[in-house]
Design an enzyme around this catalytic site. Structure first.
Site, mmCIF file in Angstrom:
data_model
loop_
_atom_site.group_PDB
_atom_site.id
_atom_site.type_symbol
_atom_site.label_atom_id
_atom_site.label_comp_id
_atom_site.label_asym_id
_atom_site.label_seq_id
_atom_site.Cartn_x
_atom_site.Cartn_y
_atom_site.Cartn_z
ATOM 1 N N ASP A 126 4.125 57.101 101.177
ATOM 2 C CA ASP A 126 2.860 57.640 100.800
ATOM 3 C C ASP A 126 2.985 58.038 99.450
ATOM 4 O O ASP A 126 3.927 57.765 98.383
ATOM 5 C CB ASP A 126 3.117 59.178 101.449
ATOM 6 N N ARG A 145 -2.267 64.627 103.312
ATOM 7 C CA ARG A 145 -1.822 65.743 102.283
ATOM 8 C C ARG A 145 -2.385 65.600 101.083
ATOM 9 O O ARG A 145 -1.903 64.839 100.116
ATOM 10 C CB ARG A 145 -0.080 65.665 102.264
ATOM 11 N N HIS A 205 -5.830 61.763 95.888
ATOM 12 C CA HIS A 205 -7.137 62.078 95.405
ATOM 13 C C HIS A 205 -8.228 62.013 95.903
ATOM 14 O O HIS A 205 -9.470 61.873 95.551
ATOM 15 C CB HIS A 205 -7.414 61.396 93.849
ATOM 16 N N ASP A 228 2.232 60.504 97.593
ATOM 17 C CA ASP A 228 2.353 61.686 96.720
ATOM 18 C C ASP A 228 3.969 61.771 96.331
ATOM 19 O O ASP A 228 4.516 60.689 96.408
ATOM 20 C CB ASP A 228 2.430 62.990 98.013
ATOM 21 N N TYR A 235 -5.122 59.783 104.393
ATOM 22 C CA TYR A 235 -4.075 60.660 104.052
ATOM 23 C C TYR A 235 -4.165 62.298 104.357
ATOM 24 O O TYR A 235 -5.062 62.826 103.679
ATOM 25 C CB TYR A 235 -3.371 60.313 102.508
#
Length: 971
Positions: free
Chosen positions: A97, A325, A370, A99, A323
């Site tokens: 991912d 999160r 984002h 993040d 995504y």
């Protein structure tokens, strides 16, 4: 052959399966199943490293806060498989991912696999063919700043937990924990309960009148707002101490009823004094972020935060949404075009504004994705199109996300709100209401109605709202009849109604997540974990949707507030998050920040200094709350209890607090009621004819039970506990322990005999009552049957083994040697006969016999092809297809689990693989002691201190027991 493929590593098997569809045969996609490495537990460090800060935290605080990572036992096979696959790869793609957590997973993989082939970091926020192909063409280097931020957070949490938690263990209770975010969240819940405890309700009355304009028009309802020019008080005019905080007039019952009668009397003049119309506009809500998704799923779908994220994870990994999160509400141009196109097609071109809507978030985080959470792809699939692909909770959450995304690009809802003021003047003055200069009392009523003329985004979606203690909400659609200023009206009816002000509502998961986000505490990836942690630690108990703090949370929060004030300050906790964001953006140094946090700087005293200067903490004081004069709540190891002076000044009266009594319900009056309740003493049922002991029913801390005791008038041998006759007065033990025989006239001397060694007195027999029994009604016969358990049902005719029926920790069961069978009820312990027991043993232990005990049954699992059932096991409810068992997560109820959720739980557990069996502890050879040639005359050595025992135990565990010479028997 080596060098013939590209290896792609992601976190989860589901994600790997979806991505593999888009990459083709030249790629092998494998899953790391989350993190492969983490900080080692200090107790598992090599012996030579168990010193200093490294031995305490597994972090070398003195040397740049260097962490000591290890591959967990559960991931060793995964790492081996990844290394094997890497040997035949010519490129490695790390596709975790985007993040900071995903970046850290990629870094750990890089550190452990040590690839000798080119490495590329591939990121994407949705799993679609176009997104994957674009990510392949736009790979990047690993972002070490993101890794530093995640590592700083991990080390910060380790330092915080390992320094503060032991203080809680010593002063509050074992098994507790502290954490920078969980402690702040717990404090929020406790603070709200403190407000409820301090809250004083106020009573007020109001009037609702129904007016009729004419026989052709429909009547309308209105509310009293002013009397004689003074505003009438409503709930929001009172503070939390029950005091009126404005200059409004509060009506009591007498005044309200008097005014009601006066308005219904003859001679009342009623007319419209004001009519206003204002335009009404309402904007759509922004697309979902992680927190708003959790809030709305809680409101509309009754999902817990954990459940929401679990379902969203499944949707993402299967390519249905972006995504999950993120703290950004913005949409990509591709998503904006898809939403506008779909809104125009489904609801009409007029529902789409001329310009796209652009949403921006408050967060400055560099670490999160984002884009908002939305359906994936450049053309959204409608919920009806997904009905054949998604089911149950997956479909419900997708439907919510789709509606919110499409509505966010639609036009405002428009209409008008009409407000009317009606004046009614009574014929005379009303007692209790300040009079005007002229005769009569002027009562002014108001009513409003909103008419939506253009629904816009409301065609697709309307956002839910949290509970409001004062009842304010978005105006609902209602239409007033045509009215004009000066128009006379007729009173159709008036009702006086009393109200009590409401305490601040308890937090729900949705409102707590919202508050944490507003305060800047936590981040998208942590909200669900925070909710789970405060429940799992026993700080909070869900009651419906409300989060009710347990009393132990009050002790924990009080200790943290008094001795670790900075750490639970909301601003300080939020600033830590901001600092981590600076590290993630490369604007701050990891080591410098950790040095300031732990050792202190100009802005912060430092955790180490706080720990070193705690001083004495009075555990009794920390765990005590004075509820009223002479009544104190104590939070003990086994739960809360009330303490008040008793009849004996040396022995206070103690009363357990009922488990189902919420803290705000334990008022001073309730506490006194519990204290003053008559003491229910032990209930003597009779005497056991075999032992001569009394059988007593008691209500203990862990529930009602029966036990035996020796009657007070009968003496019991202190060594054996057996009932004996009183010994002759002449015989008494001497100071040395020898029994001195009575001296006869003929005896030349008195001989002393050594007293036999005393045996530990056996514990009195006890037995818990069945759930169907009550301490006030159980009789002697039943009690004796309970005390005689286990009951011998009979002998197995084949093996000759004894079959026993008994009650255990996990319910009633039969036992034959090591073979057991569960019984369906406690009553069967007494009722089942040998034939029934043999029949039960003839059935498979985990086969059809348990089919009827399933709490729920579903269709076959799509993988195993076997029916799925929800069962209640020894560790709580779980789902199973007969091959894989998956525990239902804490916070979710059996009622919430549907077929799709069950399939998902089983799939997740299946992906993790079977749990690795624990290695059996090596048995130490029995130490043989040399025999003493003479009876020992020395006194036994003093017991070791707890610390010495611990040290000795560790030393013993580290070395095999040394063999000693065989002991000789004394002659």
């Amino acid at each position: 052959m080596p060098g013939t493929k590209k290896l792609v590593i992601v976190e989860s098997p589901a994600k790997a399966k979806t991505i593999a569809q888009y990459l083709g045969s030249g790629y092998e996609v494998l899953a790391s199943v989350g993190h492969i490495r983490d900080l080692i537990e200090p107790k598992n460090l090599p012996a030579e490293l168990k010193k200093g800060s490294l031995g305490k935290f597994s972090v070398d605080v003195e040397n740049g806060f260097e962490p000591y990572y290890v591959v967990s036992d559960a991931k060793k096979k995964t790492v081996t498989d990844l290394k094997r696959a890497l040997k035949s790869a010519d490129e490695l793609y790390l596709a975790t991912d985007e993040d900071r957590e995903g970046e850290a997973i990629a870094w750990h993989l890089l550190q452990e696999l040590k690839p000798k082939v080119p490495v590329k970091r591939m990121v994407f926020h949705e799993i679609t063919k176009d997104a994957i192909q674009k990510a392949q063409e736009n790979t990047r280097e690993l972002d070490t700043a993101l890794v530093d931020a995640q590592e700083t957070r991990r080390i910060l949490d380790r330092l915080y937990g390992f320094e503060v938690s032991p203080v809680l263990w010593r002063k509050v209770g074992p098994g507790l924990s502290a954490g920078r975010v969980q402690s702040a969240a717990t404090r929020l819940v406790v603070d709200r309960e403190r407000e409820r405890l301090a809250f004083v309700s106020a009573s007020y009355w109001d009037l609702t009148a129904t007016f009729e304009p004419s026989t052709e028009s429909l009547p309308f309802s209105s509310r009293l707002v002013r009397v004689n020019g003074s505003r009438v008080a409503s709930g929001r005019d009172f503070d939390d101490r029950g005091q009126l905080k404005s200059d409004s007039v509060s009506l009591d019952e007498t005044t309200a009823l008097a005014l009601s009668r006066a308005l219904e009397a003859d001679g009342v003049a009623i007319e419209v004094t004001s009519v206003e119309s204002k335009p009404y506009t309402r904007r759509p809500a922004a697309p979902f972020t992680t927190s708003t998704l959790q809030q709305e799923a809680a409101r509309k779908l009754r999902f817990s935060a954990r459940q929401t994220m679990s379902v969203a994870q499944s949707l993402y990994e299967n390519g249905h949404i972006t995504y999950m999160r993120t703290d950004s509400p913005s949409l990509s141009q591709q998503a904006i075009d898809a939403a506008r196109s779909q809104a125009s097609k489904l609801y009409g071109a007029e529902t789409v504004p001329a310009k796209p809507r652009v949403y921006t978030g408050k967060s400055k985080n560099a670490q999160e994705a984002h884009e908002a959470i939305r359906p994936s792809g450049d053309t959204f699939r409608t919920p009806s199109e997904m009905s054949s692909t998604l089911r149950g909770n997956d479909w419900k959450l997708y439907d919510l996300i789709w509606k919110r995304t499409v509505a966010s690009q639609m036009a405002d809802a428009k209409g008008s709100t009409a407000s009317v003021v009606v004046a009614a003047t009574t014929a005379g003055a009303v007692d209790g209401i300040p009079t005007r200069s002229e005769a009569g009392t002027l009562a002014e009523f108001t009513a409003s109605g909103t008419v939506i003329t253009f629904r816009g985004f409301l065609n697709a979606y309307e956002e839910g709202r949290d509970e409001d203690r004062h009842g304010t909400a978005e105006p609902s659609e209602a239409k007033l009849p045509p009215l004009t200023k000066g128009q006379a009206l007729t009173l159709a009816g008036v009702e006086a109604k009393g109200h009590d002000t409401s305490a601040p509502p308890r937090y729900t998961e949705a409102s707590l997540v919202k508050t944490l986000e507003e305060l800047g505490i936590g981040r998208p990836s942590t909200y669900a974990a925070i909710m789970s942690t405060i429940v799992d630690r026993g700080y909070v108990t869900p009651r419906g949707t409300a989060l009710v703090p347990n009393w132990i949370a009050f002790s924990v929060v009080r200790l943290l507030e008094e001795y670790f004030g900075d750490l639970v300050q909301y601003d300080f906790t939020a600033s830590m998050e901001d600092d981590l964001d600076l590290i993630a953006g490369g604007e701050a140094d990891r080591v410098d920040w950790l040095n300031g946090f732990y050792f202190g700087n100009d802005d912060h005293r430092g955790l180490r200094k706080v720990i070193d200067n705690l001083g004495d903490i009075d555990a009794r004081d920390i765990n005590s709350i004075v509820l009223a004069d002479g009544v104190t709540l104590r939070i003990g190891r086994y739960g809360p209890y009330l303490e008040a002076p008793g009849s004996d000044p040396e022995t206070p009266r103690r009363v357990n607090v009922p488990e189902d009594l919420a803290p705000d319900e334990l008022t001073a009056e309730k506490a006194r009621e519990l204290i003053d309740a008559p003491v229910v003493g032990d209930r003597v049922l009779g005497v056991n004819p075999e032992s001569g002991k009394e059988v007593v029913a008691k209500d203990g801390r862990f529930g009602p039970y029966v036990t035996e005791r020796v009657p007070e008038e009968v003496q019991a041998d202190p060594a054996t506990g057996e009932v004996v006759e009183t010994a002759p007065a002449a015989s008494a033990p001497s100071a040395t322990g020898a029994v001195v025989e009575p001296v006869s006239a003929d005896a030349p001397t008195a001989k002393a005999k050594k007293a036999p060694a005393k045996k530990a007195a056996p514990k009195e027999r006890t037995a818990s009552l069945f759930k169907s029994m009550h301490v006030d009604t159980v009789d002697l016969e039943t009690a004796l049957k309970l005390l005689d358990l286990p009951r011998v049902v009979g002998l197995d005719p084949e093996s000759g083994e004894e079959i026993q029926a008994q009650n255990g920790r996990y319910g009633p069961y039969l036992k034959k040697g090591a073979d057991t069978r569960s019984l369906t009820s406690e009553d069967q312990i007494f009722d089942i006969d040998l034939a029934g027991a043999i029949e039960l043993y003839a059935q498979p232990k985990y086969g059809a016999r348990r089919a009827s005990s399933a709490l729920k049954e579903f269709e076959a699992d799509p993988v195993s092809g076997k029916p799925i059932k929800v069962k209640d096991g020894r560790f709580g409810p779980y789902v199973t297809d007969g091959e894989t068992n998956a525990t239902i997560p804490r916070g979710e109820t059996v009622e919430e689990v549907d077929f799709d959720r069950a399939v998902q739980l089983i799939a997740d557990k299946r992906a993790k693989g079977p749990a690795k069996p624990r290695a059996a502890a090596a048995k130490k050879p029995a130490a043989k002691k040399p025999a003493a040639k003479k009876p020992a005359t020395k006194k036994p050595a003093a017991a070791k201190t707890t610390a010495a025992k611990t040290t000795a135990a560790k030393a013993t565990a580290a070395k095999p027991a040394a063999k000693k010479p065989a002991a000789k028997k004394p002659e």
